[in-house]
Structure formats: structure tokens, C-alpha cells
Design an enzyme around this catalytic site. Structure first.
Site, short mmCIF file in Angstrom:
data_model
loop_
_atom_site.label_atom_id
_atom_site.label_comp_id
_atom_site.label_asym_id
_atom_site.label_seq_id
_atom_site.Cartn_x
_atom_site.Cartn_y
_atom_site.Cartn_z
N GLY A 34 0.83 -1.20 0.00
CA GLY A 34 0.00 0.00 0.00
C GLY A 34 0.87 1.25 0.00
N LYS A 57 0.66 -9.83 -1.72
CA LYS A 57 -0.11 -11.07 -1.71
C LYS A 57 -1.15 -11.14 -2.82
CE LYS A 57 -3.65 -11.38 1.57
NZ LYS A 57 -4.14 -11.46 2.96
N ALA A 68 -9.44 4.00 -0.23
CA ALA A 68 -9.61 5.24 0.54
C ALA A 68 -10.15 6.32 -0.38
CB ALA A 68 -8.28 5.67 1.15
N GLU A 137 -13.76 17.24 6.86
CA GLU A 137 -14.41 16.00 7.26
C GLU A 137 -14.69 16.01 8.75
OE1 GLU A 137 -12.44 13.18 3.78
OE2 GLU A 137 -11.88 12.85 5.86
N ASP A 244 -2.67 -10.00 8.47
CA ASP A 244 -1.52 -10.89 8.40
C ASP A 244 -0.31 -10.37 9.17
OD1 ASP A 244 -3.05 -12.43 6.60
OD2 ASP A 244 -2.38 -11.20 4.92
N HIS A 265 -16.63 2.56 10.01
CA HIS A 265 -17.01 3.74 9.23
C HIS A 265 -18.53 3.87 9.28
CE1 HIS A 265 -17.34 6.72 6.08
NE2 HIS A 265 -16.02 6.83 6.08
N ARG A 313 -16.15 9.80 13.93
CA ARG A 313 -16.73 8.56 13.42
C ARG A 313 -17.29 7.64 14.50
NH1 ARG A 313 -12.32 6.91 8.72
NH2 ARG A 313 -12.90 8.55 7.25
N HIS A 374 -13.89 -0.79 9.39
CA HIS A 374 -13.17 0.07 8.45
C HIS A 374 -11.68 0.17 8.73
CE1 HIS A 374 -12.57 3.31 5.62
NE2 HIS A 374 -12.16 4.14 6.56
N SER A 414 -4.91 8.63 8.24
CA SER A 414 -4.21 7.35 8.06
C SER A 414 -3.19 7.40 6.93
CB SER A 414 -5.21 6.22 7.81
OG SER A 414 -6.04 6.53 6.70
#
Length: 550
Positions: A34, A57, A68, A137, A244, A265, A313, A374, A414
């Protein structure tokens, strides 16, 4: 509570054997692909201080990052915003459980890392004058969310993938699966959670082409394996998010923390035919002016928080969960019909088309939404450099616990956490990599005497059981009774799965199941140990939040 208190290691016996297992050596081994993994890889490759390998993977573009929508939080409009505001917003959202040093590090280093993302080819929306087009947000006091329409994660993934593929110093191994982290345990040394100086020497990795588990020796190993939303029945995460990295690190005796703080979320698209992953309706839509309502058009957030639909949230997810239970609903609604239709289609083109595909025109119809698993705020505990409690092992992104999020992640923190800590980890590991060497005494993976698994039904059924257990007993609202029931059920599944694992050859399916059970146990155990309502952890057995006392 029997076996989980010790969570015994049940690896196969590792002895020399004549197989086609391969041994690879890299200076930097990155498990996961990522934003954290790719940005780290680019940074260490740029330094040209050694070989770099990235284990993925699935395909390179299938990561939580791609899912996202909302954006990346960073102070860029200094006319109205500043670091102190962003720091305070983060601390408030995290219920002040956050580690302030981590919050300071991420917030103050965010603008520099945004510029690096831009240099790597990531495009953020801008106004006509060239300034970033900023969103706001839930939980943010200012407009500070950089975005690319409503698919920011996919744009970041695209930009970084192109940079990675163009970098000859990075070997990318797609559709390879890390089975275990290698430590002294594999050299015959007894390793416990109290053992000092545990070291990581790389990882055992399953090659799907040969169906063999190869040995990857590394001077530095970095976990960037994402979250664990797939342990729940309904999640915004892709199916690969099976925890993992957290599970492997825990089995290797690394310290984990804050596992009770699972963020749900508040708004995924309610579509019974699509739950894994469920389609995310970005937080930015509420920042844009979307209002949460019951299907009959009544608003309800005024009963729970003065910030209404823009509350953090955890508050919004619990409010929706409560309203659904009160009224016997399977969803509530998000209303943007009062906004300009052309503007809505412009800002949220993907959401517009997605909803239209199931017969919902968001410019004229309410959007049916409900909460879904989430984000994991906890994970492998790391220091300010991303270093875990195991030497030579780093953890970045959602699989790590930096202390930034505390009891609840502030929206859009994040992605920026991932790139800031990737930068810190790259600088730290580059300083030390020359002091390390490969450990050639590490034995090959031994699956002698095992057989091909012909009982796939046992694995698929156990995955369903994990999903049901976690959703029913360790969800948005918890109780000691539910948590103990989850513990007992997971304990039974653990014993059954370990017996099967010792009999059959390693496959991705059974390894993912082991990891899901381990992570489910950790979430449950940490939830049982917190005797209060705090952040994302809400229990009916301990003091209630203020809004429930009204």
C-alpha cells in the site's frame, strides 16, 4: 481462555531437506504494497544502499490504500489553519489516549510528505488559482483534506505504482504470501515475550507458482500489510485485509497495542449483495453538507452530538447503530439532495455512478448507508521510527500502532501517517542496514509429511464463523458476556485450525484463516481488558458516554 493465554507457536519442525525451496537475500524486505510499503520502498531504493524486495499477496493495485476515498489530512492553508489546530483535533478524536509525540511528528511533517507525493506523480485536485481544493471531514475544525475527486486512495496508489514499476532497484513479487517472520525461534532458541533482543532475519514466503514456501533472508524487514477488516462480516476493506502482519508479528512475540479500537465507518452503501468489501460513502460527503436522516426524512444526530453529522466517526457510527436498533432498520440515509446537482456529480463522480448502477440518483434520492468495519487503530507497537519491539523489524501503516490515533482515528489521518512514518523508518533503517548481515543458519521451511488439503470446506466454514463471531459479539457495541462468548468460540476455532495446519501444506487460505483467528482473539482480549467506554470501545457493562446519559 485456555490456549490463548499462551498462544503457542505451532510451526512445523525446521530441518534440512531436499526440496525445490528457494533462498533469497535482500537488504530490505517489504511485506505489503500500500502507500506505506511503496513509499518506503521508493525512499530506500533512492538511497541505493542495497537490494529491495516487495512482497504483495495479490496484485500491486489491490490494497486498502486503493479503497480510501476521502483524502489526506495536512495543514496547507496557513491563512486559517495551523499545526496546533490539527494536533488538537487529532487528540480530541482519539479521546486523549493518543501519544502526543506521534501526533506532533505526523502533523508537522505532513506538508513535506505531501510535496513528495506530488513529486512522485500523485495528483490532488486544485482550484483555478493553483491552490489545493480542500475538503473538511468529521472531527476537523478546518478545511484541510487534500483529495482527488472521491477516489484519492486509488490516485495515490496509481502514482506510487508507476514510480515503483519505473524503479529498477525494487523487485516486486506479486501474488506471494508471507507465512511467518523468521526469528531466533527458527534456529532452535526458545523465544518468549520476555526474551530480550529478539531479532528478525526475514520471512518465509509462499510462492503460488511452485506451491513451496521459500526463505527470504533480509537485513531489514518491514511489515506494511494493512488492516484486518475482513475478520468482520461487513467491511469497507478488500478481502485481503486479514490482519496478516499483526498476527505474524504477535506470533513472533512482538508487542501489540490498542487492538480494541476497531473503527467502524459510519457510512458504507447499504447493498446486501456487496458486503466484502462494502462500497464506502466518503466522510467528505458529510463535510460537503450531507445530512444523516432516517428513511422517513427525520434527522437524528442532534440527539447525540452538537456537531451533528460532522461528529467524529465513533459517535456517528454508534448513533446510527442505535437508531437502526430502535426503529428496526437495516440502514439509515444520507441526504445530499439539497445540494446543487451538478456540483455533487463533479465532487463525487464515482459515488454518483456507483449509486446510479443500483438505481439510486444521489442528486434526487437518499443514499442508504450503514456502519461497517473500516480501520484498525491498534497493531504492532512501534516507536517514532516505526521500529517494533523486535530488532530489525519495522511496521508501517494500518498494521502498526504508532500512538497517533489513540482511541479513534481522525478522518484522513491514516494515509498521511503512513507516508510520514515510512520516511522516518527509511531514514532510520538506512543508518543501520550496513551494521547487519544475513543469517545463513536459518533453515528452510519443512513441510515433509504433510498432505494437500482436501478439506477446503473446513477453511471456508471457519472463515464464516470468524466473521459471525466478530460481527455479533465484538462489534460497535460490546458487553462482557458477548466478549467472553467470542473468546470461547475463537479458542475452539484456534485449536481446530492449528491441528489442520500441522497436517496440510501451507496455502494462502489456511494461513489467512490462522491470522484472522489470531487477530480476532487480540481484539477480543484487549476489549475485555479495557474496563471503560473509551474512544471506539463501547461496552454496556461500564460507564456510558455522555450522549447516552441524556
Amino acid at each position: 481462555m485456555r490456549s490463548f493465554f499462551v498462544l503457542r507457536l505451532t510451526f512445523c519442525t525446521f530441518v534440512a531437506q531436499k526440496t525445490t525451496n528457494m533462498v533469497y537475500k535482500y537488504d530490505f524486505l517489504i511485506i505489503g504494497a500500500g502507500v506505506a510499503g511503496m513509499s518506503y520502498a521508493l525512499k530506500v531504493a533512492r538511497a541505493k544502499k542495497g537490494s529491495v524486495c516487495m512482497i504483495c499477496k495479490s496484485d500491486l493495485d489491490e490494497a486498502n490504500t486503493s479503497f480510501a476515498q476521502g483524502g489526506v489530512a495536512s495543514v496547507t492553508n496557513l491563512a486559517v489553519d495551523n499545526f496546533d489546530k490539527h494536533i488538537e483535533d487529532t487528540m480530541v478524536a482519539g479521546d486523549y489516549i493518543n501519544e502526543r509525540a506521534a501526533v506532533e511528528q505526523v502533523v508537522r511533517n505532513a506538508p513535506e510528505q505531501i510535496q513528495e507525493l506530488v513529486q512522485w506523480g500523485v495528483n490532488f485536485d486544485r482550484k483555478e488559482n493553483g491552490d489545493f481544493d480542500l475538503h473538511r471531514e468529521g472531527g476537523h475544525s478546518e478545511f484541510r483534506i487534500l483529495h482527488h475527486a472521491d477516489d484519492t486512495g486509488a490516485e495515490i496508489q496509481r502514482g506510487l505504482m508507476e514510480a515503483v514499476r519505473a524503479c529498477p532497484e525494487i523487485d516486486v513479487k506479486e501474488h506471494h504470501f508471507a507465512v511467518e517472520i523468521i526469528t531466533q525461534h527458527h534456529l532452535g532458541v526458545r523465544v518468549t515475550r520476555r526474551s530480550p533482543n529478539i531479532r528478525c532475519y526475514g520471512a518465509y514466503v509462499l510462492n503460488p507458482n511452485t506451491e513451496k514456501v521459500d526463505t527470504y533472508l533480509a537485513k531489514v524487514t518491514v511489515l506494511c500489510t494493512g488492516g484486518c477488516g475482513a475478520v468482520y462480516l461487513t467491511t469497507s476493506n478488500p478481502v485481503i485485509a486479514t490482519g496478516d502482519g499483526i498476527a505474524m508479528a504477535y506470533r513472533a512475540k512482538a508487542t501489540v497495542a490498542d487492538m480494541e479500537f476497531v473503527q467502524f465507518h459510519p457510512t458504507v452503501l447499504h447493498n446486501p449483495n456487496e458486503t466484502h468489501p462494502a462500497y464506502l460513502i466518503t466522510e467528505a460527503m458529510r463535510g460537503y453538507g450531507g445530512v444523516l436522516k432516517l428513511p422517513n426524512g427525520e434527522t437524528f444526530m442532534e440527539k447525540y452530538d452538537e456537531r451533528l453529522s460532522l461528529a467524529p466517526r465513533d459517535i456517528v457510527a454508534r448513533a446510527i447503530d442505535k437508531e437502526m436498533k430502535i426503529h428496526g432498520l437495516d440502514h439509515v440515509c444520507l441526504d445530499v439532495t439539497h445540494k446543487d446537482a451538478a456540483e455533487t456529480r463533479h465532487h463525487f463522480p464515482n459515488i454518483y455512478q456507483k449509486c446510479l448502477s443500483i438505481g439510486i440518483d444521489i442528486t434526487t434520492d437518499y443514499i442508504p448507508v450503514r456502519p461497517a468495519a473500516h480501520y484498525m487503530c491498534g497493531g504492532v507497537k512501534v516507536d517514532l521510527n516505526g521500529q517494533s519491539s523486535i530488532e530489525r523489524l519495522y511496521a508501517l501503516g494500518e498494521c502498526s500502532c504508532t500512538g497517533l490515533h489513540g482511541g479513534n482515528r481522525l478522518a484522513s489521518n491514516s494515509l498521511i501517517e503512513a507516508v510520514v512514518y515510512a520516511d522516518a523508518a527509511a531514514k532510520d533503517s538506512l543508518q543501520h542496514v550496513d551494521l547487519y548481515d544475513w543469517n545463513d543458519r536459518v533453515p528452510e521451511w519443512n513441510d515433509e509429511g504433510t498432505m494437500t488439503n482436501e478439506e477446503q470446506v473446513l477453511i471456508t466454514q471457519s472463515v464464516r464463523e470468524v466473521n459471525q463471531i466478530m460481527s455479533n459479539y465484538v462489534g460497535i457495541v460490546r458487553s462482557d458476556l458477548r466478549l467472553h462468548r467470542a473468546w470461547d468460540r475463537l479458542d475452539m476455532l484456534y485449536e481446530e485450525t492449528e491441528r489442520l495446519f500441522k497436517r496440510v501444506r501451507a496455502t494462502r487460505d489456511i494461513c489467512e484463516l490462522r491470522n484472522m483467528i489470531n487477530v480476532g482473539y487480540l481484539i477480543t482480549r484487549w476489549a475485555l481488558e479495557r474496563k471503560e467506554c473509551r474512544g471506539l470501545h463501547f461496552t454496556t457493562d461500564y460507564p456510558l458516554h455522555a450522549y447516552d446519559k441524556k
